[in-house]
Design a protein around this motif. Structure first.
Motif, mmCIF file in Angstrom:
data_model
loop_
_atom_site.group_PDB
_atom_site.id
_atom_site.type_symbol
_atom_site.label_atom_id
_atom_site.label_comp_id
_atom_site.label_asym_id
_atom_site.label_seq_id
_atom_site.Cartn_x
_atom_site.Cartn_y
_atom_site.Cartn_z
ATOM 1 N N THR A 170 33.828 37.926 44.683
ATOM 2 C CA THR A 170 34.061 38.643 43.436
ATOM 3 C C THR A 170 35.007 37.797 42.585
ATOM 4 N N VAL A 171 34.765 37.801 41.297
ATOM 5 C CA VAL A 171 35.457 36.912 40.362
ATOM 6 C C VAL A 171 36.182 37.742 39.320
ATOM 7 N N GLU A 172 37.389 37.345 39.016
ATOM 8 C CA GLU A 172 38.170 38.020 37.989
ATOM 9 C C GLU A 172 38.924 37.000 37.151
ATOM 10 N N ARG A 173 39.371 37.459 36.006
ATOM 11 C CA ARG A 173 40.292 36.688 35.177
ATOM 12 C C ARG A 173 41.615 36.545 35.927
ATOM 13 N N THR A 174 42.306 35.428 35.748
ATOM 14 C CA THR A 174 43.579 35.226 36.431
ATOM 15 C C THR A 174 44.728 35.883 35.668
ATOM 16 N N TRP A 175 45.863 35.935 36.323
ATOM 17 C CA TRP A 175 47.058 36.573 35.758
ATOM 18 C C TRP A 175 47.437 35.942 34.416
ATOM 19 N N PHE A 176 47.543 34.630 34.367
ATOM 20 C CA PHE A 176 47.997 33.954 33.153
ATOM 21 C C PHE A 176 46.867 33.312 32.364
ATOM 22 N N GLY A 177 45.622 33.552 32.762
ATOM 23 C CA GLY A 177 44.492 33.138 31.948
ATOM 24 C C GLY A 177 43.736 31.932 32.452
ATOM 25 N N ASP A 178 44.436 30.843 32.807
ATOM 26 C CA ASP A 178 43.740 29.629 33.223
ATOM 27 C C ASP A 178 43.161 29.794 34.626
ATOM 28 N N GLY A 179 41.976 29.184 34.836
ATOM 29 C CA GLY A 179 41.346 29.248 36.145
ATOM 30 C C GLY A 179 40.590 30.543 36.365
ATOM 31 N N LEU A 180 40.141 30.739 37.593
ATOM 32 C CA LEU A 180 39.409 31.935 37.994
ATOM 33 C C LEU A 180 40.004 32.476 39.291
ATOM 34 N N GLN A 181 39.956 33.787 39.443
ATOM 35 C CA GLN A 181 40.486 34.431 40.644
ATOM 36 C C GLN A 181 39.327 34.923 41.499
ATOM 37 N N PHE A 182 39.364 34.601 42.795
ATOM 38 C CA PHE A 182 38.290 34.972 43.706
ATOM 39 C C PHE A 182 38.800 35.858 44.834
ATOM 40 N N ALA A 183 37.968 36.803 45.230
ATOM 41 C CA ALA A 183 38.121 37.502 46.502
ATOM 42 C C ALA A 183 36.851 37.234 47.298
ATOM 43 N N ILE A 184 36.973 37.190 48.614
ATOM 44 C CA ILE A 184 35.844 36.868 49.473
ATOM 45 C C ILE A 184 35.509 38.083 50.325
ATOM 46 N N ASN A 185 34.280 38.562 50.177
ATOM 47 C CA ASN A 185 33.789 39.727 50.923
ATOM 48 C C ASN A 185 34.678 40.956 50.706
ATOM 49 N N ASP A 186 35.187 41.083 49.500
ATOM 50 C CA ASP A 186 35.992 42.241 49.117
ATOM 51 C C ASP A 186 36.002 42.269 47.589
ATOM 52 N N ASN A 187 36.567 43.352 47.028
ATOM 53 C CA ASN A 187 36.655 43.397 45.573
ATOM 54 C C ASN A 187 37.960 42.764 45.103
ATOM 55 N N CYS A 188 38.212 42.822 43.817
ATOM 56 C CA CYS A 188 39.321 42.082 43.212
ATOM 57 C C CYS A 188 40.687 42.571 43.642
#
Length: 466
Positions: A170-188
């Motif tokens: 699962t992919v989300e926006r990061t805290w400060f904007g740059d990059g991407l945030q991932f969770a593996i086999n779970d939600n954000c």
């Protein structure tokens, strides 16, 4: 691998984040397929949040969704997949219901309004699950990548992947904007990956360059120039002296609670207090703090409208407690500077919120009554139940320098290690991004196979001082 990319909602910038990841996947030689809604859901988070009809919301979502960047191998939610039982559908609908209604405290979960909305979201979760199972089987997918995973339809999709026996990100926006945030086999809301990285790097010194990078983010928050965070608060704040009369009986305690409605329902964020206000009572008593020297600062978010709702339920919940106990209350719309209050406090109490970052950077002891993104970083004492209060006064006694160092290390781990592709996905504003060549396209597959988010920057300083 054959990878499925799912973007049920047309929220920006998440659609283009999926497009970027799909491009990386193709670069790595993977076969790519897409799933979208195309007005197949009976109800959804976007419509409930805004109070719009299907005729208003769905055309915008179709135009701005997956089809805005992909023309081939795009599938609308099919029918004919495995059905989802009613109890699981209601579970998958829980988080969206809490967030739309901005619930606080948990007694509101029993209201007619809550149950009615949860039932409508459960129908959407069931429809998304059924469609995703049919699509996964038909396309013979090896893995799936989906935005967020928390909202009802997205939750149905990722649970379909899990039940089909394939891994997912699962992919989300990061805290400060740059990059991407991932969770593996779970939600954000997953904390496992960040816990692991915080534990690995909490005692690892930063180089001067790394310390300067994270210090810039702290400075932006203190100066209220953090305009790439999804929401920036307390703009136009005024200098604020400590407002409660000091009695000299125990420490000055600043209480900075956060809303629970976006994290309720995920096991990583559960707590053992009957109510969080019971936790506040217990912490004040354990610290020997006079309630007349305590201040409760309502979150500025509670005074803002998100969709159709303000955070009035949270403000009423904590405000009623403060008035009963004689704790000085500062409302959500008050322009008092939260940072000034932190600087004058002896102890800061939070419920998992990001104020712990600034407080620890100022050398202040922090106590969190719930889990948090920093629970394994060493910048706060986590006390999610009465059993965690033993030796509390001793456990918060650290030299201010150590707290400051811990804040920088936590900040760097969160912003530059947990966040992925930081140098290649750059926020221009909260919703506009630029993307650069050179990112490692194999990292997606490695995460799916290993089940671990690898540090975006694994380097550290020589020596032990940073």
């Amino acid at each position: 691998m054959r990878l499925g990319f799912v973007s049920i909602y047309s929220f920006r910038p998440h659609v283009e984040h999926n497009a970027y990841l799909a491009a990386l996947a193709r670069q790595a030689g993977h076969d790519v397929r897409y799933l979208t809604c195309d007005a197949q859901l009976p109800h959804c988070y976007a419509r409930a949040l805004k109070g719009t009809t299907k005729f208003v919301e769905c055309p915008k979502c179709i135009v701005g969704g997956v089809r805005s960047f992909a023309s081939g191998h795009v599938c609308a939610l099919p029918r004919g997949g495995v059905r989802l039982d009613a109890a699981r559908a209601r579970e998958f609908a829980f988080s969206s219901t809490c967030t739309v209604l901005r619930t606080e405290p948990s007694e509101q979960w029993q209201s007619v309004e809550f149950r009615t909305l949860q039932d409508s979201f459960a129908a959407a979760a069931a429809r998304a699950y059924e469609g995703a199972r049919a699509w996964i089987d038909r396309e013979r997918l090896d893995a799936l990548i989906c935005f967020n995973g928390r909202f009802e339809a997205n939750r149905g999709v990722i649970e379909a992947a899990g039940d089909a026996g394939i891994p997912f990100l699962t992919v989300e926006r990061t805290w400060f904007g740059d990059g991407l945030q991932f969770a593996i086999n779970d939600n954000c809301l997953d904390l496992k990956q960040l816990d692991r990285l915080n534990t690995r790097f909490r005692d690892v010194p930063l180089s001067e360059r790394q310390a300067r990078r994270v210090a810039r983010h702290l400075a932006a928050r203190f100066l209220r120039r953090n305009d790439k965070e999804w929401r920036a608060y307390n703009r136009g704040a005024q200098a604020t002296p400590w407002p409660a009369a000091s009695t000299g009986a125990g420490p000055r305690v600043l209480i900075v609670p956060s809303s629970r409605n976006e994290v309720d329902g995920h096991p990583h964020w559960a707590f053992g207090w009957p109510q969080l206000t019971d936790g506040l009572d217990a912490v004040l008593a354990t610290l020997g703090a006079d309630v007349r020297s305590a201040v409760l600062r309502c979150h500025p978010n509670w005074g803002e409208r998100i969709g159709l709702r303000t955070g009035e339920l949270s403000e009423r919940y904590y405000g009623d407690w403060a008035r009963r106990r004689g704790v000085h209350l500062i409302g959500s719309r008050d322009r008092a500077s939260t940072f000034d209050l932190i600087a004058q406090a002896d102890v800061v109490v939070v419920t998992g919120g990001s104020a712990a970052f600034e407080a620890s950077a100022l050398g202040k002891p922090v106590i969190s009554l719930t889990a948090s993104t920093y629970r394994s970083a060493g910048i706060a004492v986590t006390a999610p139940s009465a059993d965690d209060l033993d030796g509390l006064a001793r456990r918060i006694e650290l030299p201010a320098r150590e707290r400051m160092r811990g804040a920088l290390r936590y900040g760097y781990t969160h912003i530059y290690r947990f966040s992925q592709y930081v140098d290649y996905v750059k926020a221009v504003t909260t919703t506009r991004y630029r993307y650069f060549d050179g990112a490692d396209p194999q990292r997606i597959e490695r995460m799916l196979r290993s089940g671990e988010v690898e540090p975006d920057d694994p380097t550290a300083a020589d020596g032990t001082g940073g």
